[in-house]
Design an enzyme around this catalytic site. Structure first.
Site, PDB file in Angstrom:
ATOM      1  N   ALA A  46       4.669 -25.083  44.461  1.00 36.11           N
ATOM      2  CA  ALA A  46       3.988 -23.998  43.754  1.00 36.11           C
ATOM      3  C   ALA A  46       4.341 -22.662  44.397  1.00 36.11           C
ATOM      4  O   ALA A  46       4.440 -22.566  45.621  1.00 36.11           O
ATOM      5  CB  ALA A  46       2.472 -24.205  43.805  1.00 36.11           C
ATOM      6  N   VAL A  47       4.494 -21.661  43.545  1.00 27.98           N
ATOM      7  CA  VAL A  47       4.771 -20.295  43.999  1.00 27.98           C
ATOM      8  C   VAL A  47       3.766 -19.371  43.328  1.00 27.98           C
ATOM      9  O   VAL A  47       3.523 -19.480  42.121  1.00 27.98           O
ATOM     10  CB  VAL A  47       6.212 -19.859  43.636  1.00 27.98           C
ATOM     11  CG1 VAL A  47       6.467 -18.415  44.048  1.00 27.98           C
ATOM     12  CG2 VAL A  47       7.228 -20.793  44.279  1.00 27.98           C
ATOM     13  N   ASN A  89      10.732 -28.129  31.568  1.00 22.43           N
ATOM     14  CA  ASN A  89      10.505 -27.103  32.582  1.00 22.43           C
ATOM     15  C   ASN A  89      11.854 -26.678  33.185  1.00 22.43           C
ATOM     16  O   ASN A  89      12.263 -27.135  34.241  1.00 22.43           O
ATOM     17  CB  ASN A  89       9.555 -27.634  33.662  1.00 22.43           C
ATOM     18  CG  ASN A  89       9.130 -26.564  34.633  1.00 22.43           C
ATOM     19  OD1 ASN A  89       9.767 -25.519  34.756  1.00 22.43           O
ATOM     20  ND2 ASN A  89       8.045 -26.831  35.350  1.00 22.43           N
ATOM     21  N   GLU A  95       9.196 -36.114  39.985  1.00 20.38           N
ATOM     22  CA  GLU A  95       9.220 -36.066  38.532  1.00 20.38           C
ATOM     23  C   GLU A  95       9.073 -34.605  38.124  1.00 20.38           C
ATOM     24  O   GLU A  95       8.324 -33.858  38.737  1.00 20.38           O
ATOM     25  CB  GLU A  95       8.080 -36.879  37.901  1.00 20.38           C
ATOM     26  CG  GLU A  95       8.247 -38.380  38.015  1.00 20.38           C
ATOM     27  CD  GLU A  95       7.661 -38.941  39.304  1.00 20.38           C
ATOM     28  OE1 GLU A  95       6.991 -38.196  40.046  1.00 20.38           O
ATOM     29  OE2 GLU A  95       7.903 -40.127  39.581  1.00 20.38           O
ATOM     30  N   TYR A 108      15.372 -27.611  41.393  1.00 16.87           N
ATOM     31  CA  TYR A 108      15.691 -28.913  41.982  1.00 16.87           C
ATOM     32  C   TYR A 108      17.197 -29.170  41.987  1.00 16.87           C
ATOM     33  O   TYR A 108      17.743 -29.668  42.966  1.00 16.87           O
ATOM     34  CB  TYR A 108      14.935 -30.024  41.263  1.00 16.87           C
ATOM     35  CG  TYR A 108      13.430 -29.843  41.329  1.00 16.87           C
ATOM     36  CD1 TYR A 108      12.802 -29.453  42.515  1.00 16.87           C
ATOM     37  CD2 TYR A 108      12.630 -30.014  40.211  1.00 16.87           C
ATOM     38  CE1 TYR A 108      11.438 -29.252  42.583  1.00 16.87           C
ATOM     39  CE2 TYR A 108      11.255 -29.826  40.273  1.00 16.87           C
ATOM     40  CZ  TYR A 108      10.671 -29.443  41.460  1.00 16.87           C
ATOM     41  OH  TYR A 108       9.318 -29.248  41.522  1.00 16.87           O
TER      42      TYR A 108
END
Length: 161
Positions: free
Chosen positions: A76-77, A114, A109, A121
């Site tokens: 998370a950012v 997204n 996952e 990733y």
């Protein structure tokens, strides 16, 4: 304007519970409860890495170590600090921590739609290994991402081969 403190990557502990919950609310719409965050921050087999500036948590990456595999559970950012490479720095810190604890592989996952997360990733070396149909509550599919975590010695040997 005064100089901003330098961003630094640190291992997060229970002292960061409130900041993790607040970041989760802002970035992930409350993915985890306080109790879940408490468990993440206090279990040595669940590394949690944060990117902090001063006392502010800007990004977090966490996972579970199972035998020789890191299962990444959240990245998370802070929405006010996105598109600055903070997610990548936090994720790379988590991968390094997992490597130091003996992990040979990492998996996660990601929602098929997204694109930003998929680029993150892929940029860190993950590749799609499969799909989980209707994995998310809203019925979206998840791509299973996988990578081998090379230790520094393996990389050095490969570079000289």
């Amino acid at each position: 304007m005064p100089d901003q403190p330098e961003e630094r990557l640190i291992q997060l502990t229970g002292a960061w519970l409130e900041a993790c919950v607040a970041l989760d609310q802002r970035a992930l719409a409350g993915l985890w409860t306080n109790e879940q965050w408490h468990n993440e921050l206090n279990d040595p087999r669940r590394p949690v890495v944060g990117l902090v500036q001063g006392e502010d948590l800007r990004a977090v990456a966490c996972g579970w170590l199972v035998v020789d595999e890191l299962h990444i559970t959240a990245v998370a950012v802070d929405p006010d600090h996105r598109r600055k490479g903070l997610g990548k720095r936090a994720l790379e810190g988590l991968l390094e921590e997992a490597r130091s604890q003996g992990a040979a592989h990492a998996t996660l996952e990601v929602a098929q739609g997204n694109q930003a997360a998929r680029r993150l990733y892929e940029g860190c070396g993950f590749a799609t290994a499969g799909i989980r149909r209707a994995y998310y509550r809203n019925g979206d599919d998840a791509l299973i991402q996988w990578m081998r975590l090379h230790n520094r010695e393996e990389v050095r040997i490969a570079a000289h081969s």
